[in-house]
Write a protein that holds these residues in place. Sequence first.
Motif, PDB file in Angstrom:
ATOM      1  N   LEU A  49      30.107  26.190  38.364  1.00  0.00           N
ATOM      2  CA  LEU A  49      30.943  26.362  39.551  1.00  0.00           C
ATOM      3  C   LEU A  49      30.186  27.098  40.652  1.00  0.00           C
ATOM      4  CD1 LEU A  49      34.373  27.224  37.896  1.00  0.00           C
ATOM      5  CD2 LEU A  49      33.768  25.097  39.062  1.00  0.00           C
ATOM      6  N   SER A  50      29.343  28.022  40.266  1.00  0.00           N
ATOM      7  CA  SER A  50      28.513  28.724  41.253  1.00  0.00           C
ATOM      8  C   SER A  50      27.442  27.797  41.812  1.00  0.00           C
ATOM      9  CB  SER A  50      27.862  29.952  40.613  1.00  0.00           C
ATOM     10  OG  SER A  50      28.834  30.898  40.231  1.00  0.00           O
ATOM     11  N   ARG A  51      26.835  27.009  40.937  1.00  0.00           N
ATOM     12  CA  ARG A  51      25.746  26.127  41.350  1.00  0.00           C
ATOM     13  C   ARG A  51      26.197  25.105  42.388  1.00  0.00           C
ATOM     14  NH1 ARG A  51      23.568  21.257  39.861  1.00  0.00           N
ATOM     15  NH2 ARG A  51      25.138  20.885  38.238  1.00  0.00           N
ATOM     16  N   CYS A  52      27.416  24.590  42.233  1.00  0.00           N
ATOM     17  CA  CYS A  52      27.897  23.566  43.164  1.00  0.00           C
ATOM     18  C   CYS A  52      28.613  24.151  44.380  1.00  0.00           C
ATOM     19  CB  CYS A  52      28.798  22.564  42.446  1.00  0.00           C
ATOM     20  SG  CYS A  52      30.394  23.213  41.913  1.00  0.00           S
ATOM     21  N   GLY A  53      28.788  25.473  44.399  1.00  0.00           N
ATOM     22  CA  GLY A  53      29.418  26.117  45.538  1.00  0.00           C
ATOM     23  C   GLY A  53      30.912  26.296  45.434  1.00  0.00           C
ATOM     24  N   ALA A  54      31.509  25.809  44.351  1.00  0.00           N
ATOM     25  CA  ALA A  54      32.963  25.916  44.219  1.00  0.00           C
ATOM     26  C   ALA A  54      33.419  27.357  44.027  1.00  0.00           C
ATOM     27  CB  ALA A  54      33.447  25.058  43.047  1.00  0.00           C
ATOM     28  N   ALA A  55      32.636  28.139  43.286  1.00  0.00           N
ATOM     29  CA  ALA A  55      33.050  29.505  42.978  1.00  0.00           C
ATOM     30  C   ALA A  55      33.183  30.371  44.222  1.00  0.00           C
ATOM     31  CB  ALA A  55      32.053  30.135  41.998  1.00  0.00           C
ATOM     32  N   GLY A  56      32.475  30.046  45.274  1.00  0.00           N
ATOM     33  CA  GLY A  56      32.541  30.823  46.501  1.00  0.00           C
ATOM     34  C   GLY A  56      33.540  30.304  47.511  1.00  0.00           C
TER      35      GLY A  56
END
Length: 215
Positions: A49-56
């Motif tokens: 989720l962090s790698r794809c930008g969703a977590a942010g």
Amino acid sequence: MGVEVLTAVHADYAKFLPAAWTSLTAQSYPEWSWLVQIDGSDGPVLCELSRCGAAGDARVRIASNGTQEGPATTRNLALGRAGAALIQHLDADDELEPGALTLLSGALHRHPTAGYAVGHARDLLPTGELREHPLPVSPGVLEQGCLPRGWRTEADRYEVPVHPAGVMWRLELLLTLGGWPALRGIDDTALLMAASACCDGVLIEAPTLDRKSVV
């Protein structure tokens, strides 16, 4: 009217989340948020989720069970965090078509007595090919009780009239039915059949979900 997209995921399926996220960011419907509920170990899921930008992204709300509970319980824990009137079910390894949320929410708006809406689901093969499946029911209102009557459970002829993985639900109906039942392997199908026994639904004549052929 906002839509909350509900996804239960465990570590082995974390690798599929970037594609699911991309399908959400491509939606024509502007008012959505993503409820991600992690079943078991959360490290791989948080990493993807962090790698794809969703977590942010402020539209994404992530929570973890802390234990391995299985898909039905995990979905219900996410459901307990939901507040929008409409809930879109999205498995971690599936992708929504760009117009899915617009089409499904529009169908429920036009049919205020329907408790759920569903479109066509296609198989997304490793080659990138999309395989369509003809449905034994016609588009439009799915009258109360019609789906259980068309559910074939014979071992050599198992058939669900519409695919349960891409249903958009009214939150009120989900809560009335108690969420996803603890039935191994068919929790989403059993929920759909219970819903059909209680109220009308709507089938739209368009693909809304692409399901990966996991190998």
